[in-house]
Structures are given as C-alpha cells and as structure tokens.
Motif scaffolding. Structure first.
Motif, PDB file in Angstrom:
ATOM      1  N   ARG A 155       0.859  -1.493   0.369  1.00 59.51           N
ATOM      2  CA  ARG A 155       0.443  -0.289  -0.314  1.00 59.51           C
ATOM      3  C   ARG A 155       1.163   1.027   0.059  1.00 59.51           C
ATOM      4  O   ARG A 155       0.554   2.453  -0.538  1.00 59.51           O
ATOM      5  CB  ARG A 155      -0.899   0.382   1.411  1.00 59.51           C
ATOM      6  N   ASP A 156       1.973   1.536   0.984  1.00 57.85           N
ATOM      7  CA  ASP A 156       3.119   2.652   0.769  1.00 57.85           C
ATOM      8  C   ASP A 156       3.641   2.813   0.071  1.00 57.85           C
ATOM      9  O   ASP A 156       3.650   3.585  -0.415  1.00 57.85           O
ATOM     10  CB  ASP A 156       3.791   2.260   2.263  1.00 57.85           C
ATOM     11  N   ALA A 157       3.661   1.883  -1.066  1.00 55.57           N
ATOM     12  CA  ALA A 157       4.485   1.397  -1.909  1.00 55.57           C
ATOM     13  C   ALA A 157       3.642   2.587  -3.758  1.00 55.57           C
ATOM     14  O   ALA A 157       4.264   3.014  -4.298  1.00 55.57           O
ATOM     15  CB  ALA A 157       5.349  -0.080  -2.785  1.00 55.57           C
TER      16      ALA A 157
ATOM     17  N   VAL B 128      -4.265   0.342  -7.964  1.00 54.92           N
ATOM     18  CA  VAL B 128      -5.035   0.267  -7.401  1.00 54.92           C
ATOM     19  C   VAL B 128      -6.150  -0.968  -6.872  1.00 54.92           C
ATOM     20  O   VAL B 128      -6.250  -0.621  -6.015  1.00 54.92           O
ATOM     21  CB  VAL B 128      -5.970   1.995  -6.964  1.00 54.92           C
ATOM     22  N   LYS B 129      -6.779  -0.338  -7.993  1.00 50.98           N
ATOM     23  CA  LYS B 129      -7.540  -1.695  -7.802  1.00 50.98           C
ATOM     24  C   LYS B 129      -7.563  -3.261  -7.640  1.00 50.98           C
ATOM     25  O   LYS B 129      -7.942  -3.870  -7.521  1.00 50.98           O
ATOM     26  CB  LYS B 129      -8.330  -2.462  -9.394  1.00 50.98           C
ATOM     27  N   ALA B 130      -5.692  -3.096  -9.101  1.00 44.83           N
ATOM     28  CA  ALA B 130      -5.044  -4.389  -8.389  1.00 44.83           C
ATOM     29  C   ALA B 130      -4.347  -4.835  -7.021  1.00 44.83           C
ATOM     30  O   ALA B 130      -4.949  -5.736  -6.383  1.00 44.83           O
ATOM     31  CB  ALA B 130      -4.270  -4.361  -9.602  1.00 44.83           C
ATOM     32  N   TYR B 131      -4.802  -3.934  -6.358  1.00 46.69           N
ATOM     33  CA  TYR B 131      -4.156  -4.182  -4.451  1.00 46.69           C
ATOM     34  C   TYR B 131      -5.405  -4.123  -4.024  1.00 46.69           C
ATOM     35  O   TYR B 131      -5.153  -4.793  -3.238  1.00 46.69           O
ATOM     36  CB  TYR B 131      -3.766  -2.504  -4.670  1.00 46.69           C
ATOM     37  N   TYR B 132      -6.875  -3.434  -4.232  1.00 43.91           N
ATOM     38  CA  TYR B 132      -7.767  -4.349  -3.471  1.00 43.91           C
ATOM     39  C   TYR B 132      -7.757  -5.320  -4.261  1.00 43.91           C
ATOM     40  O   TYR B 132      -8.028  -6.559  -2.782  1.00 43.91           O
ATOM     41  CB  TYR B 132      -8.655  -3.248  -4.009  1.00 43.91           C
ATOM     42  N   GLU B 133      -7.418  -6.123  -5.177  1.00 45.29           N
ATOM     43  CA  GLU B 133      -7.601  -7.597  -5.209  1.00 45.29           C
ATOM     44  C   GLU B 133      -7.068  -8.582  -4.723  1.00 45.29           C
ATOM     45  O   GLU B 133      -7.003  -9.656  -3.926  1.00 45.29           O
ATOM     46  CB  GLU B 133      -7.886  -8.046  -6.807  1.00 45.29           C
ATOM     47  N   ASP B 134      -5.808  -7.943  -4.250  1.00 46.68           N
ATOM     48  CA  ASP B 134      -4.559  -8.759  -3.920  1.00 46.68           C
ATOM     49  C   ASP B 134      -4.831  -8.912  -2.459  1.00 46.68           C
ATOM     50  O   ASP B 134      -4.699  -9.670  -1.881  1.00 46.68           O
ATOM     51  CB  ASP B 134      -3.251  -8.027  -4.161  1.00 46.68           C
ATOM     52  N   ALA B 135      -5.356  -7.493  -1.868  1.00 48.63           N
ATOM     53  CA  ALA B 135      -5.975  -7.441  -0.447  1.00 48.63           C
ATOM     54  C   ALA B 135      -6.295  -8.224   0.538  1.00 48.63           C
ATOM     55  O   ALA B 135      -6.514  -9.312   0.643  1.00 48.63           O
ATOM     56  CB  ALA B 135      -6.014  -6.168   0.554  1.00 48.63           C
TER      57      ALA B 135
ATOM     58  N   ASP C  40      -9.657  -2.318   9.153  1.00 44.72           N
ATOM     59  CA  ASP C  40      -9.852  -1.352  10.253  1.00 44.72           C
ATOM     60  C   ASP C  40      -8.552  -0.099  10.028  1.00 44.72           C
ATOM     61  O   ASP C  40      -9.072   0.702   9.927  1.00 44.72           O
ATOM     62  CB  ASP C  40     -10.210  -1.678  11.825  1.00 44.72           C
ATOM     63  N   LYS C  41      -7.358  -0.593   9.255  1.00 41.07           N
ATOM     64  CA  LYS C  41      -6.062   0.072   9.168  1.00 41.07           C
ATOM     65  C   LYS C  41      -5.592   0.123   8.181  1.00 41.07           C
ATOM     66  O   LYS C  41      -5.703   1.149   7.500  1.00 41.07           O
ATOM     67  CB  LYS C  41      -5.252  -0.718  10.463  1.00 41.07           C
ATOM     68  N   THR C  42      -5.260  -1.357   7.776  1.00 43.56           N
ATOM     69  CA  THR C  42      -4.881  -1.045   6.658  1.00 43.56           C
ATOM     70  C   THR C  42      -5.584  -0.760   5.168  1.00 43.56           C
ATOM     71  O   THR C  42      -5.350   0.205   4.285  1.00 43.56           O
ATOM     72  CB  THR C  42      -4.461  -3.036   6.496  1.00 43.56           C
TER      73      THR C  42
ATOM     74  N   TYR D 270     -14.394   5.984  -4.044  1.00 44.57           N
ATOM     75  CA  TYR D 270     -14.978   5.595  -3.325  1.00 44.57           C
ATOM     76  C   TYR D 270     -15.648   3.815  -3.950  1.00 44.57           C
ATOM     77  O   TYR D 270     -15.857   3.250  -2.035  1.00 44.57           O
ATOM     78  CB  TYR D 270     -15.875   6.020  -2.427  1.00 44.57           C
ATOM     79  N   ASP D 271     -16.080   4.048  -4.071  1.00 44.58           N
ATOM     80  CA  ASP D 271     -17.379   2.072  -4.423  1.00 44.58           C
ATOM     81  C   ASP D 271     -16.213   1.490  -4.186  1.00 44.58           C
ATOM     82  O   ASP D 271     -16.056   0.109  -3.716  1.00 44.58           O
ATOM     83  CB  ASP D 271     -17.709   2.411  -5.586  1.00 44.58           C
ATOM     84  N   ASP D 272     -14.481   1.247  -5.139  1.00 46.08           N
ATOM     85  CA  ASP D 272     -13.745   0.102  -5.281  1.00 46.08           C
ATOM     86  C   ASP D 272     -13.750   0.422  -3.450  1.00 46.08           C
ATOM     87  O   ASP D 272     -12.850  -1.002  -3.539  1.00 46.08           O
ATOM     88  CB  ASP D 272     -12.559   0.429  -5.820  1.00 46.08           C
ATOM     89  N   TRP D 273     -13.025   1.403  -2.587  1.00 45.51           N
ATOM     90  CA  TRP D 273     -12.450   1.363  -1.243  1.00 45.51           C
ATOM     91  C   TRP D 273     -13.880   0.608  -0.749  1.00 45.51           C
ATOM     92  O   TRP D 273     -13.852  -0.231   0.784  1.00 45.51           O
ATOM     93  CB  TRP D 273     -12.145   2.408  -0.924  1.00 45.51           C
TER      94      TRP D 273
END
Length: 242
Positions: free
Chosen positions: A64-66, A84-91, A147-149, A182-185
């Motif tokens: 996330r930070d990178a 950003v979308k790929a990050y959500y998928e990976d998370a 709640d954080k990440t 917002y929707d993605d998040w």
C-alpha cells in the motif's frame, strides 16, 4: 502457552517442501488435499498463527505504501487506477488465504489435543486455547486489515489526492474518479470484513462444538466435528484455487 521459542514447523506443499510465507503465498496454489500445518506443539501453533497475521498485515501495508509513493497526484492516479484496483484484489486474496490458514491452525491445535493420552477434563481445558490464541488473539488482530490497512486507502486517495484536485481538473472527471474510488474502497473493505467475520465465527463454532462433545465424553461426535471442520477447510481451499 505463549513462549519465546524457535519454531520448528513447516507446511506441506503440493509437489515441494518449501515453506509458504506471507511473501510468496500469492504465487502458489494451496494444497486442497491436506491440512497444511505441521507442528509438534501447541506453543508452535500459537506463535505461528500470531506471526502469520502480523506478516500478512505488514506485507499488505508495505505494498500500500509503495503504491502511494508512486501515485502522488490526480494525474498519476487516473493513469494508474488499475494498480489501485489490483491492490484491492490482492489484499482480499491475501486476507482470504489467511482466513483459511487460521482455520487450519485451529484444526491442527484441536488434532494435537485430541491425540493426547490425557483425560477428558484435560482435553476440555486445553481446547480453550483455540479460543484464546487463535479466535481471540490471531483472528482478532486480523481485523486490523479491515480497520487499518484498507481504511487508510480512503485517506490516501478518496480524501487525499483526489479531493485535493477539486479546483484543478474538470469537475465531471473529478467527480467520476472520486465516486469510483469510494466504491472500490467501500467494496474491498466490506469484503474484507465479511472474510474476517466468517473466519472468527467458524473458529468459534468449531471450538465450542468440539469442547461440548469432549465435555460429554462423546468421542464419536467429537470426531465428527473434527471431520466436518476439516472438510469445510478443504472445500474453501478448492474454491480459492479456482
């Protein structure tokens, strides 16, 4: 039972003897035929579960930070929104894999206890460790991913660089980007919450039901609870490989 000790543990992988870690788990398919935790003591499992959650969380925060260092303004965001979308998928993938591993820790914890040559009273007491160390420690800490990440993604993009571009870019473009962000998040956090909630619920139900059967001295029903939980884990592993 928590002790500072050198863990001598491994995971049984399909076709190899490497140990999966929070760093390489996404590139390997899980073995759908076995419970992959191999440990010789309850202490090992307790330490293992705690470390797994912490490592997974740290890895996701590092990614996330990178990404946030790469995307510094609205223009960079629109050009890299797929990242950003790929990050959500990976998370979510990592959170789902973690949820399976936590269930495996709970199962292995119970398996070690049930194989011990001890009294029902002692087994009943030891099984409370599933609640204390996996449900109430490790799985509870897993909540931080939601709640954080993932929560911080809101501040970085939606309420950060996108909001700051309000007076700089075309309004329609700005509005669409912010709405989509917002929707993605929101969707990612909702899914992460569901995974966390289901994980804790399943682990709680498993330890509660198993302890009840041990309390009643019913070995057959206790084994049925073990078998049912194992089958549910293996089904989840099949699904996550698809």
């Amino acid at each position: 039972m928590k002790k500072l000790m050198c863990l001598s543990l491994c995971f049984v992988l399909c076709g190899c003897g490497a140990m999966p870690t929070a760093q390489n788990v996404e590139v390997k398919k899980v073995n759908v035929n076995v419970i992959e935790v191999s440990a010789s003591s309850l202490d090992e499992i307790e330490e293992m579960a705690t470390k797994d959650v912490e490592d997974t969380k740290e890895k996701l925060e590092s990614k996330r930070d990178a990404l946030s260092e790469e995307i510094l303004d609205f223009d960079a965001y629109t050009k890299n929104v797929n990242k950003v979308k790929a990050y959500y998928e990976d998370a979510l993938k990592q959170t789902e894999l973690l949820s399976i591993r936590l269930r495996e820790y709970a199962y292995k914890y119970a398996e070690l206890i049930m194989k011990e040559d001890t009294s029902y009273k002692e087994k009943y007491k030891d099984l409370s460790g599933i609640y204390e160390y996996i449900y109430d420690d490790a799985a509870k800490t897993m909540y931080d991913i939601y709640d954080k990440t993932l929560k911080d993604m809101y501040d970085i993009y939606y309420d950060g660089i996108i909001k700051a571009a309000y007076d700089v870019v075309d309004y329609e473009q700005w509005y669409d980007a912010r709405s989509d962000a917002y929707d993605d998040w929101y969707d990612a956090r909702s899914d992460a919450y569901d995974i966390w909630y289901d994980t804790r619920s399943d682990i709680y139900d498993f330890q509660y039901d198993l302890r009840s059967e041990v309390y009643d001295h019913d070995d057959k029903r206790a084994q049925k609870k073990m078998d049912k939980f194992k089958k549910s884990i293996l089904r989840m592993k099949e699904d996550v490989n698809d």
